[in-house]
Write a protein that holds these residues in place. Structure first.
Motif, PDB file in Angstrom:
ATOM      1  N   SER A  84      -6.295  14.248   0.668  1.00  0.00           N
ATOM      2  CA  SER A  84      -5.426  13.158   1.131  1.00  0.00           C
ATOM      3  C   SER A  84      -6.284  11.999   1.653  1.00  0.00           C
ATOM      4  O   SER A  84      -7.453  12.187   1.996  1.00  0.00           O
ATOM      5  CB  SER A  84      -4.498  13.662   2.236  1.00  0.00           C
ATOM      6  N   GLN A  89      -8.253   4.729   4.888  1.00  0.00           N
ATOM      7  CA  GLN A  89      -7.646   4.511   3.569  1.00  0.00           C
ATOM      8  C   GLN A  89      -6.119   4.433   3.678  1.00  0.00           C
ATOM      9  O   GLN A  89      -5.475   3.578   3.048  1.00  0.00           O
ATOM     10  CB  GLN A  89      -8.044   5.651   2.624  1.00  0.00           C
ATOM     11  N   GLN A  90      -5.543   5.349   4.480  1.00  0.00           N
ATOM     12  CA  GLN A  90      -4.086   5.365   4.625  1.00  0.00           C
ATOM     13  C   GLN A  90      -3.601   4.065   5.270  1.00  0.00           C
ATOM     14  O   GLN A  90      -2.572   3.511   4.873  1.00  0.00           O
ATOM     15  CB  GLN A  90      -3.662   6.576   5.468  1.00  0.00           C
ATOM     16  N   ALA A  91      -4.375   3.570   6.251  1.00  0.00           N
ATOM     17  CA  ALA A  91      -3.980   2.326   6.914  1.00  0.00           C
ATOM     18  C   ALA A  91      -4.039   1.153   5.937  1.00  0.00           C
ATOM     19  O   ALA A  91      -3.174   0.267   5.966  1.00  0.00           O
ATOM     20  CB  ALA A  91      -4.892   2.064   8.120  1.00  0.00           C
ATOM     21  N   GLN A  93      -3.448   1.352   2.797  1.00  0.00           N
ATOM     22  CA  GLN A  93      -2.252   1.463   1.952  1.00  0.00           C
ATOM     23  C   GLN A  93      -1.006   1.030   2.733  1.00  0.00           C
ATOM     24  O   GLN A  93      -0.192   0.241   2.242  1.00  0.00           O
ATOM     25  CB  GLN A  93      -2.078   2.901   1.455  1.00  0.00           C
ATOM     26  N   ASP A  94      -0.872   1.529   3.961  1.00  0.00           N
ATOM     27  CA  ASP A  94       0.345   1.261   4.749  1.00  0.00           C
ATOM     28  C   ASP A  94       0.519  -0.234   5.029  1.00  0.00           C
ATOM     29  O   ASP A  94       1.636  -0.728   5.099  1.00  0.00           O
ATOM     30  CB  ASP A  94       0.279   2.011   6.088  1.00  0.00           C
ATOM     31  N   HIS A  95      -0.598  -0.931   5.223  1.00  0.00           N
ATOM     32  CA  HIS A  95      -0.518  -2.339   5.632  1.00  0.00           C
ATOM     33  C   HIS A  95      -0.857  -3.289   4.489  1.00  0.00           C
ATOM     34  O   HIS A  95      -1.139  -4.460   4.726  1.00  0.00           O
ATOM     35  CB  HIS A  95      -1.414  -2.583   6.848  1.00  0.00           C
ATOM     36  N   HIS A  96      -0.836  -2.778   3.275  1.00  0.00           N
ATOM     37  CA  HIS A  96      -1.118  -3.609   2.094  1.00  0.00           C
ATOM     38  C   HIS A  96      -2.433  -4.362   2.268  1.00  0.00           C
ATOM     39  O   HIS A  96      -2.500  -5.570   2.035  1.00  0.00           O
ATOM     40  CB  HIS A  96       0.041  -4.568   1.819  1.00  0.00           C
ATOM     41  N   ASN A 142      -4.019  -8.778   6.036  1.00  0.00           N
ATOM     42  CA  ASN A 142      -3.555  -7.393   6.028  1.00  0.00           C
ATOM     43  C   ASN A 142      -4.714  -6.408   6.156  1.00  0.00           C
ATOM     44  O   ASN A 142      -4.522  -5.279   6.615  1.00  0.00           O
ATOM     45  CB  ASN A 142      -2.759  -7.109   4.749  1.00  0.00           C
ATOM     46  N   LYS A 145      -5.125  -6.169   9.837  1.00  0.00           N
ATOM     47  CA  LYS A 145      -4.042  -5.314  10.351  1.00  0.00           C
ATOM     48  C   LYS A 145      -4.343  -3.844  10.088  1.00  0.00           C
ATOM     49  O   LYS A 145      -4.154  -2.983  10.961  1.00  0.00           O
ATOM     50  CB  LYS A 145      -2.715  -5.681   9.686  1.00  0.00           C
ATOM     51  N   ALA A 146      -4.793  -3.547   8.896  1.00  0.00           N
ATOM     52  CA  ALA A 146      -5.077  -2.154   8.536  1.00  0.00           C
ATOM     53  C   ALA A 146      -6.160  -1.571   9.441  1.00  0.00           C
ATOM     54  O   ALA A 146      -6.069  -0.410   9.870  1.00  0.00           O
ATOM     55  CB  ALA A 146      -5.507  -2.066   7.067  1.00  0.00           C
ATOM     56  N   ALA A 149      -4.790  -0.895  12.825  1.00  0.00           N
ATOM     57  CA  ALA A 149      -3.957   0.314  12.766  1.00  0.00           C
ATOM     58  C   ALA A 149      -4.826   1.567  12.659  1.00  0.00           C
ATOM     59  O   ALA A 149      -4.568   2.578  13.323  1.00  0.00           O
ATOM     60  CB  ALA A 149      -3.000   0.227  11.577  1.00  0.00           C
TER      61      ALA A 149
END
Lengths: 161, 259
Positions: A84, A89-91, A93-96, A142, A145-146, A149
């Protein structure tokens, strides 16, 4: 040609290189780790950022022979053990934090280096640290932002702008 | 790039021996040399990496001065904090990844007319030590990309006397992150030194008129009017008159920041 051996994402990797072989070239062409991108090839853009012995470097501006015996981490080694996406990486994706995605491997590797030294960076510190990573799509908003986050901080102040 | 042999010795003596090969060249962090090789502007027969030599690494406090190993990367000088103005300068070179590779010896040996480090070496009155001798900064810089180094000579360490006060002001060229103009001001027991980078075709140099005025009266108001634009660099980023103007502005800012 001479042989180099390094630890790449925790595994031993060897190959023959010329004196002039760049680390980025060795990773991509010999080890087939094509996640390390070559954008400008002049050390301006940061798409090729990897970690050598824990420090962020531009793989297009380091000789493979210089990394002989080193520990190298690339984007391919960033995911969690179960495959996963990791927190950064997830941040993204989540925040474009990406559009075309070409700069993203370097952005993620630079972010990992930043958060290692500075776990709660301010927005200004993030923008300053990303001086050497260029993104032609997002306008950086973004991405910042990521990273906020990913470091567990509130992104609403940035999001409101 | 044209191909070359590669060696990474672990001692200064081995590096000097390796550099005796015809057309061999020393390699610091490679942040200038590797892009130069990619452009095929140089074709060394062999590169001798200086990054594996333990005795050329690190920053140490010698009391009245600090000593920086020739292969010390900018990030380590930035983190040392022993001379705050020098650490601030090192921490604003290029970007973080460049600072993790680029070395002080590489920067001083290259003597790019827009590089930051030469102004600190000249401004603080550093002593550059090589495998063969010690060279005062005043004798070391000899014009754009020219230094007192002989063929095959290696910068093993650089000693910076601790100033009473010092500050570096960099007007950054945002694309290259080099100094469009940079001014290093140091107040020492022997007087004030003002070293200017980025501005002149001769490369880094001292601004004597400002030094005399500031030694008499160390205040921003004492900084003279802009120096002559003759001999200043003129390019698409700024005219020679603009650079001359920046020299005075940045000197005033540096003095004000020292207060």
């Amino acid at each position: 040609m001479s042989q180099v051996t390094m630890t790449v994402n925790g595994k031993t990797a060897s190959g023959d290189v010329e004196g002039r072989t760049l680390l980025s070239h060795f990773l991509r062409e010999t080890l087939n780790l094509t996640g390390t991108h070559v954008g400008c090839d002049t050390s301006q853009c940061g798409a090729c950022v990897v970690h050598v012995n824990g420090e962020a470097v531009k793989a297009c501006t380091m000789l493979a022979a210089e990394a002989d015996g080193a520990s190298v981490d690339t984007i391919e080694g960033q995911a969690n053990a179960d495959g996963s996406l990791n927190v950064i990486q997830q941040a993204f994706q989540d925040h474009h934090g990406l559009q075309c995605g070409f700069c993203t491997p370097g952005m993620v590797m630079s972010t990992a280096a930043l958060l290692k030294d500075n776990p709660k960076p301010s927005e200004a510190e993030i923008r300053d640290y990303l001086e050497g990573n260029i993104c032609r799509c997002t306008g950086y908003h973004n991405i910042v932002k990521a990273i906020l986050a990913a470091s567990g901080q509130d992104v609403s102040a940035v999001a409101a702008e | 790039m044209y191909d070359f042999d590669f060696e990474k010795p672990s001692s200064i003596a081995d590096a000097v021996a390796a550099l005796a090969t015809e057309d061999a060249q020393a390699l610091g962090g490679g942040q200038t040399l590797i892009p130069t090789l990619k452009q095929r502007l140089a074709s060394p027969s062999k590169l001798v990496s200086l990054t594996g030599i333990a005795e050329m690494q690190g920053v140490c406090d010698d009391g009245d001065a600090i000593s920086v190993g020739g292969a010390t990367v900018h990030a380590d000088v930035a983190a040392s904090g022993l001379i705050p103005a020098l650490s601030d300068l090192a921490g604003n070179i290029g970007d973080p990844a460049v600072r993790n590779r680029g070395t002080i010896g590489g920067s001083l040996a290259n003597n790019d007319p827009s590089a930051c480090y030469p102004s600190a070496a000249l401004g603080l009155g550093a002593t550059i030590t090589t495998n063969a001798r010690s060279i005062a900064a005043d004798d070391y810089f000899q014009g754009m990309f020219e230094t007192a180094l002989d063929e095959g000579e290696i910068i093993t360490s650089v000693s910076f006397p601790k100033p009473q006060a010092a500050n570096y002001q960099k007007f950054e060229q945002p694309a290259s992150r080099f100094a469009l103009v940079g001014v290093f001001v140091a107040k020492t027991a022997a007087g004030v030194r003002v070293a200017v980078t980025g501005a002149a075709e001769e490369g880094v140099h001292r601004w004597g008129a400002a030094e005399a005025a500031l030694t008499a009266n160390f205040s921003a108001d004492a900084v003279p009017a802009a120096p002559s634009a003759d001999g200043m660099i003129s390019d698409l980023h700024g005219s020679s008159e603009y650079r001359a103007h920046l020299v005075a502005v940045l000197t005033r800012r540096a003095v004000a920041a020292c207060a």
